[in-house]
Design a protein around this motif. Structure first.
Motif, PDB file in Angstrom:
ATOM      1  N   SER A 108      -9.895  -1.727   5.626  1.00 22.35           N
ATOM      2  CA  SER A 108      -9.134  -0.886   6.545  1.00 22.35           C
ATOM      3  C   SER A 108      -9.815   0.462   6.771  1.00 22.35           C
ATOM      4  CB  SER A 108      -7.712  -0.671   6.016  1.00 22.35           C
ATOM      5  OG  SER A 108      -7.738  -0.126   4.713  1.00 22.35           O
ATOM      6  N   ARG A 182      -2.276  -0.249   7.271  1.00 22.66           N
ATOM      7  CA  ARG A 182      -3.213   0.388   6.332  1.00 22.66           C
ATOM      8  C   ARG A 182      -4.313   1.124   7.091  1.00 22.66           C
ATOM      9  NH1 ARG A 182      -2.270  -4.547   3.637  1.00 22.66           N
ATOM     10  NH2 ARG A 182      -4.217  -5.457   4.460  1.00 22.66           N
ATOM     11  N   GLN A 185      -2.898   4.376   8.097  1.00 23.47           N
ATOM     12  CA  GLN A 185      -2.890   5.308   6.972  1.00 23.47           C
ATOM     13  C   GLN A 185      -4.270   5.950   6.791  1.00 23.47           C
ATOM     14  OE1 GLN A 185      -1.018   2.360   4.062  1.00 23.47           O
ATOM     15  NE2 GLN A 185      -0.098   4.277   3.346  1.00 23.47           N
ATOM     16  N   THR A 222       5.778  -1.413   3.023  1.00 29.50           N
ATOM     17  CA  THR A 222       4.915  -1.302   4.206  1.00 29.50           C
ATOM     18  C   THR A 222       5.712  -0.835   5.412  1.00 29.50           C
ATOM     19  OG1 THR A 222       3.473  -3.058   3.374  1.00 29.50           O
ATOM     20  CG2 THR A 222       3.352  -2.568   5.725  1.00 29.50           C
TER      21      THR A 222
END
Length: 554
Positions: A108, A182, A185, A222
């Motif tokens: 990611s 992800r 993030q 999540t």
């Protein structure tokens, strides 16, 4: 000079005189604030050609002393320093990868870094006249650089939706969604808020948010992370959470450009350009507010991200993001994955009309007639990356099994048999190139690679956009595109695989354009996000002193 900045208004002549007096006879600036602001912002009140003529006439006055003439020359010269040079293409060293180039398998962090690289590179092409044109028109009409940036933003959002919908089962789709959360993030950690909004926008689009079976396979933790990301970029409180977070960032930071464009338009609409009815005195309060926003955007372009981009991955990403589907087509894919659940004996409700994409709302522009030769060279680079990473047995062909791996990078790629023209059970480089060439023509040549080159004499060190080598010589050393300003060696012209986007000149407010009935804002979801609206946002040419000195200063 300090007194004129403290005033509410001033005439153009007063501002010009204050800028001239800001220099001493040696060319040293006593205070750069007024000079930088006026040289950047003057197109709001007077065309650059008229400004250049005004300075030339002042230097030719009989009463103009040698010292004053020198100051005028110094005033004209700094704008060349402030003009951004064409970004050099520094060839990256290809490293042997320990992981697959499949987007499904990418870490990611690596995917976030490469998306940041692509969008930031596009962002750095945007100059003052692009912002000015957008604010004056209220949309991207005749503004291809800004339009390209918005298209890239929308492409990221749509590509994410396609990656999710390419999976046949709910657990697989949930895994892709979790992966991109992800990625979001990581984008936040990179302080890349613009691409963060594109990712969150794609995941919160109605074609994805309606997948209730898929949602049951996403963990509560999540989902919590995703909801926090939505709250960060929501339009509530005039993007208060985003503004606070962005103001606390240092080093590289990538703003949600749409928010700042909205600020530019808000200031432009709220405050008049002139402080008097006769339109002789510039409203300095408005000028300073606009300048503060534009100056911040200019400074962001000078702080690039620390990303070690992989050329092969960039090639794959670039072509993957150029695959275009309409919102309606994507929504129909969503319905195929998870059909609506209807009550027994009742007919299914018709699908709601999908909201138009940002590019549809902002502009309906004419695409350039692209040069097929240049497009082919660009696609050849991508195909070479595909074969280098997916031709696992090294036989120079793509087998059925290898093709199935490639489809993870290009959702809804045509079936194997459609690329295998000679039906020999394998795909050659020529067959794959031919497929993508036909695909690009169906996309109305979105890439836009045509250039209008002219032989040019350079008066300062210049580097080739293709090979990054120095352009040597004293007279007519290389070639420059008259439309976008890209420079290259004579031998590199045919190999240049860089898009050409003709840039419009800044328009003077003396002749305001007719406002188009188009939306120019892009609010993200508020409480219940049906769809996150998209935004995004990218060389110039010194044709003469009159145009070159004053047209662009970002």
């Amino acid at each position: 000079m300090e007194s004129i900045l403290s005033e509410q208004s001033a005439t153009v002549d007063e501002l010009v005189e204050a800028c001239i007096q800001a220099f001493d006879e040696k060319g040293t600036l006593k205070d750069t604030s007024l000079v930088r602001m006026f040289l950047m912002m003057h197109p709001w009140y007077i065309p650059s050609t008229d400004m250049a003529k005004k300075l030339v006439l002042k230097s030719q006055e009989e009463s103009c002393t040698a010292e004053r003439r020198t100051k005028i020359c110094h005033l004209m010269r700094p704008s060349y320093k402030w003009k951004r040079q064409v970004t050099q293409r520094v060839p990256s060293v290809s490293k042997k990868r320990k992981m697959s180039l499949l987007f499904d398998h990418l870490d990611s962090c690596e995917l976030a870094e490469h998306l940041t690289y692509l969008e930031y590179k596009s962002f750095c092409k945007i100059l003052f006249q692009d912002y000015h044109s957008f604010v004056m028109h209220g949309c991207t009409v005749d503004n291809p650089i800004l339009e390209r940036f918005i298209t890239l933003f929308n492409s990221v959002s749509q590509w994410i939706q396609l990656m999710v919908l390419s999976k046949p089962t709910a657990p697989q789709r949930a895994a892709v969604i979790s992966h991109f959360i992800r990625v979001a993030q990581k984008l936040l950690q990179l302080q890349n808020f613009n691409t963060l909004m594109a990712v969150v926008g794609g995941l919160s689009n109605s074609s994805i948010s309606r997948l209730k079976d898929t949602e049951t396979h996403i963990s509560a933790e999540t989902n919590k992370v995703f909801n926090n990301l939505i709250e960060l970029v929501t339009s509530c409180g005039n993007y208060s959470q985003y503004r606070k977070r962005f103001s606390e960032c240092s080093g590289f930071r990538f703003p949600i450009l749409g928010v700042h464009l909205k600020d530019l338009i808000a200031v432009h609409v709220a405050l008049p350009d002139w402080a008097d009815k006769e339109k002789t005195r510039v409203n300095l309060a408005k000028t300073q507010q606009l300048y503060a926003i534009l100056q911040e955007l200019a400074l962001i372009q000078t702080t690039p991200p620390s990303v070690d981009a992989n050329t092969d991955l960039l090639n794959l990403l670039t072509v993957s993001l150029d695959q275009y589907h309409t919102e309606e087509e994507i929504y129909q894919m969503s319905l195929q994955r998870e059909p609506r659940k209807t009550a027994q004996n009742s007919s299914p409700a018709p699908a709601p009309d999908p909201k138009p994409t940002m590019i549809d709302e902002w502009a309906v522009s004419v695409k350039p007639n692209a040069d097929p030769t240049v497009i082919k060279k660009h696609i050849e680079k991508m195909v070479e990356s595909v074969f280098k990473n997916f031709d696992t047995d090294g036989d120079g062909h793509i087998s059925r099994d290898e093709f199935e791996a490639i489809r993870n990078n290009f959702p809804y790629l045509s079936k194997f048999g459609e690329l295998d023209k000679n039906q020999d059970g394998q795909i050659s480089r020529e067959e794959m190139i031919d497929y993508f060439m036909k695909a690009s023509s169906l996309l109305n040549c979105k890439m836009g690679f045509i250039h209008t080159f002219t032989e040019t004499t350079y008066v300062k060190p210049t580097f080739c956009e293709h090979c990054a080598g120095f352009i040597w010589g004293f007279y007519k050393q290389g070639y420059k595109c008259k439309a976008c300003g890209v420079n290259c060696h004579k031998a590199c012209r045919s190999r240049l695989a860089v898009e050409c986007r003709k840039r419009t000149k800044s328009i003077s407010h003396e002749t305001p354009p007719a406002l188009q009935a188009r939306s120019y804002s892009f609010p993200p979801p508020a409480n219940t996000p049906p769809s996150l609206q998209n935004t995004v946002i990218a060389e110039e040419d010194i044709e003469s002193v009159e145009e070159g000195v004053f047209d662009v200063h970002l």
